[in-house]
Design a protein around this motif. Sequence first.
Motif, PDB file in Angstrom:
ATOM      1  N   ALA A 246       0.839  -1.197   0.000  1.00  0.00           N
ATOM      2  CA  ALA A 246       0.000   0.000   0.000  1.00  0.00           C
ATOM      3  C   ALA A 246       0.871   1.243   0.000  1.00  0.00           C
ATOM      4  CB  ALA A 246      -0.911   0.009   1.221  1.00  0.00           C
ATOM      5  N   LEU A 247       0.361   2.273  -0.653  1.00  0.00           N
ATOM      6  CA  LEU A 247       0.970   3.600  -0.595  1.00  0.00           C
ATOM      7  C   LEU A 247       0.047   4.455   0.257  1.00  0.00           C
ATOM      8  CD1 LEU A 247       1.976   4.092  -4.337  1.00  0.00           C
ATOM      9  CD2 LEU A 247       3.423   3.377  -2.441  1.00  0.00           C
ATOM     10  N   ILE A 248       0.636   5.174   1.201  1.00  0.00           N
ATOM     11  CA  ILE A 248      -0.158   5.976   2.127  1.00  0.00           C
ATOM     12  C   ILE A 248       0.311   7.424   2.051  1.00  0.00           C
ATOM     13  CG2 ILE A 248      -0.907   6.257   4.521  1.00  0.00           C
ATOM     14  CD1 ILE A 248       0.122   3.289   4.875  1.00  0.00           C
TER      15      ILE A 248
ATOM     16  N   ILE B 125       4.179   0.552   2.443  1.00  0.00           N
ATOM     17  CA  ILE B 125       4.266  -0.532   3.421  1.00  0.00           C
ATOM     18  C   ILE B 125       3.867  -1.853   2.779  1.00  0.00           C
ATOM     19  CG2 ILE B 125       3.712   1.065   5.293  1.00  0.00           C
ATOM     20  CD1 ILE B 125       1.101  -0.553   5.647  1.00  0.00           C
ATOM     21  N   GLU B 126       4.309  -2.940   3.418  1.00  0.00           N
ATOM     22  CA  GLU B 126       3.926  -4.293   3.000  1.00  0.00           C
ATOM     23  C   GLU B 126       3.310  -5.006   4.185  1.00  0.00           C
ATOM     24  OE1 GLU B 126       7.057  -5.598  -0.500  1.00  0.00           O
ATOM     25  OE2 GLU B 126       7.181  -6.561   1.453  1.00  0.00           O
ATOM     26  N   GLY B 127       2.307  -5.802   3.891  1.00  0.00           N
ATOM     27  CA  GLY B 127       1.683  -6.621   4.919  1.00  0.00           C
ATOM     28  C   GLY B 127       1.273  -7.955   4.338  1.00  0.00           C
ATOM     29  N   LYS B 128       0.875  -8.885   5.206  1.00  0.00           N
ATOM     30  CA  LYS B 128       0.441 -10.203   4.754  1.00  0.00           C
ATOM     31  C   LYS B 128      -0.932 -10.159   4.105  1.00  0.00           C
ATOM     32  CE  LYS B 128       3.041 -12.551   8.357  1.00  0.00           C
ATOM     33  NZ  LYS B 128       2.952 -13.162   9.675  1.00  0.00           N
TER      34      LYS B 128
ATOM     35  N   GLU C 279      -3.947  -6.521   7.950  1.00  0.00           N
ATOM     36  CA  GLU C 279      -2.679  -6.150   8.585  1.00  0.00           C
ATOM     37  C   GLU C 279      -2.274  -4.725   8.210  1.00  0.00           C
ATOM     38  OE1 GLU C 279       1.563  -7.818   7.738  1.00  0.00           O
ATOM     39  OE2 GLU C 279       0.649  -9.111   9.257  1.00  0.00           O
ATOM     40  N   VAL C 280      -2.450  -4.361   6.948  1.00  0.00           N
ATOM     41  CA  VAL C 280      -2.124  -3.009   6.498  1.00  0.00           C
ATOM     42  C   VAL C 280      -3.057  -1.996   7.160  1.00  0.00           C
ATOM     43  CG1 VAL C 280      -2.050  -1.461   4.501  1.00  0.00           C
ATOM     44  CG2 VAL C 280      -1.098  -3.764   4.323  1.00  0.00           C
ATOM     45  N   ALA C 281      -4.340  -2.302   7.179  1.00  0.00           N
ATOM     46  CA  ALA C 281      -5.321  -1.409   7.807  1.00  0.00           C
ATOM     47  C   ALA C 281      -5.012  -1.223   9.293  1.00  0.00           C
ATOM     48  CB  ALA C 281      -6.723  -1.964   7.620  1.00  0.00           C
ATOM     49  N   SER C 282      -4.611  -2.287   9.953  1.00  0.00           N
ATOM     50  CA  SER C 282      -4.259  -2.216  11.370  1.00  0.00           C
ATOM     51  C   SER C 282      -3.048  -1.317  11.584  1.00  0.00           C
ATOM     52  CB  SER C 282      -3.977  -3.620  11.905  1.00  0.00           C
ATOM     53  OG  SER C 282      -3.528  -3.557  13.222  1.00  0.00           O
ATOM     54  N   PHE C 283      -2.057  -1.415  10.706  1.00  0.00           N
ATOM     55  CA  PHE C 283      -0.876  -0.557  10.807  1.00  0.00           C
ATOM     56  C   PHE C 283      -1.282   0.912  10.710  1.00  0.00           C
ATOM     57  CE2 PHE C 283       2.229   2.091   8.650  1.00  0.00           C
ATOM     58  CZ  PHE C 283       3.291   2.028   9.533  1.00  0.00           C
ATOM     59  N   VAL C 284      -2.124   1.226   9.720  1.00  0.00           N
ATOM     60  CA  VAL C 284      -2.533   2.615   9.512  1.00  0.00           C
ATOM     61  C   VAL C 284      -3.324   3.137  10.708  1.00  0.00           C
ATOM     62  CG1 VAL C 284      -3.901   4.187   8.076  1.00  0.00           C
ATOM     63  CG2 VAL C 284      -2.495   2.420   6.996  1.00  0.00           C
TER      64      VAL C 284
END
Length: 163
Positions: A66-68, A109-112, A116-121
């Motif tokens: 994802a690009l944020i 970022i990279e996630g599984k 996982e990506v949403a949780s990081f954000v």
Amino acid sequence: MNQFKLSILDLLKEDARLTAATIATMLGAAEQDVVAAIAEMEQEHVIVKYATVINWSKVDDEKVTALIEVECSPERGRGFESIAERVYLYPEVKSVYLMSGAFDLLVEIEGKNLKEVASFVSNKLSTIESVISTKTFFILKKYKQDGIIFEEFEDDQRLMISP
């Protein structure tokens, strides 16, 4: 930086597996000069890492990228440096760029998985004190990265019939 070192960097960017002997032959230089130049650039952190570009869509163990876009308020005396540092220290973060325009930082970022990506954000990035807002964009497919095309498309072989 002199032209000799720039030429070495250009060759290594195209193929990081090139040996010093091969580079020396390609540049018409002595191998020991190439070895010395590479060692010097590694010590100066001009050459930071030798990497492989992987087409993850061809591998079973796919990752979500994802690009944020991050809008944040700079900190007095340090600007965006301390915010960028807090962000890039997370292991999920692959890249952080200071940008001009509508947002301040672009974070890759990279996630599984998407969760996982949403949780990081929501749990890590958005909670940083100086962060005002974020916009997340999931990469669905990579067509080209670092000048390398991942998918070759065949020309349309259908016949066109016109009246």
